[in-house]
Design an enzyme around this catalytic site. Structure first.
Site: not given
Length: 194
Positions: A24, A99
């Site tokens: 997501f 990330e």
């Protein structure tokens, strides 16, 4: 927790025998898709809201002048709309590096626009990471974003592209749109003042 989460994330999940995973995206993963995917579908997750509370020392700012990027903050009444990508587990070798600044891979339940569901993963920067900046007034966040830039470009570009992507998805994010308005106002006044 250290801001660099690469090794931590690589130890969190065993992808042995797994062919694909839903991921997501709620921030730059929506508009900067620099990874291969098998399928892409608009989706949402419950219990989380998007906030510009995470510092960016590695992409949209520097250690001396961090930018601000989005993370998710728990709110039982919230629904966060974004984009889901079905990816090969190999993709996480790249995404864990992208990330790495405080984000952990967490499990979540996705709801697609047709009402169907799937289990997936989401990167969230929690309050206990070194790069977490937390709440600030929208106008202050906009000023920080306006002045920050890093290896991935100006922090303002990140905000503006995210706001544009959310509108294209039909996502209502008052927090992002308020900061965007403050940024545009500040830039307009700065330009007129010269």
């Amino acid at each position: 927790m250290s801001a660099n989460t690469i090794e931590h994330n690589r130890k969190r999940y065993d992808f042995a025998g797994v062919e694909s995973v839903w991921l997501f995206g709620y921030g730059s993963l929506i508009h900067k898709v620099d990874f291969p995917f098998l399928e892409q579908r608009p989706a949402s997750i419950r219990g989380w809201e998007r906030r510009f509370w995470q510092g960016s020392h590695d992409h949209r700012g520097t250690p001396e002048s961090p930018g601000r990027v989005v993370t998710l903050i728990e709110n039982p009444d919230a629904v966060c709309k974004g984009m889901a990508f079905r990816v090969s587990p190999k993709v996480f070798e790249h995404l864990d590096v992208r990330e790495k600044n405080g984000y952990l891979r967490l499990s979540t339940r996705l709801t697609f626009d047709d009402g169907s569901h799937a289990e997936g993963l989401v990167y969230i920067a929690t309050e206990d990471n070194e790069a977490f900046l937390g709440h600030a007034p929208d106008a202050d966040i906009a000023r920080q974003i306006a002045s920050a830039s890093g290896p991935s470009g100006p922090n303002a570009e990140y905000l503006l592209r995210l706001a544009e992507s959310l509108r294209a998805l039909g996502a209502d994010c008052p927090h992002t749109f308020a900061i965007e308005s403050h940024l545009k106002y500040a830039v307009k006044n700065d330009t007129q003042g010269r």
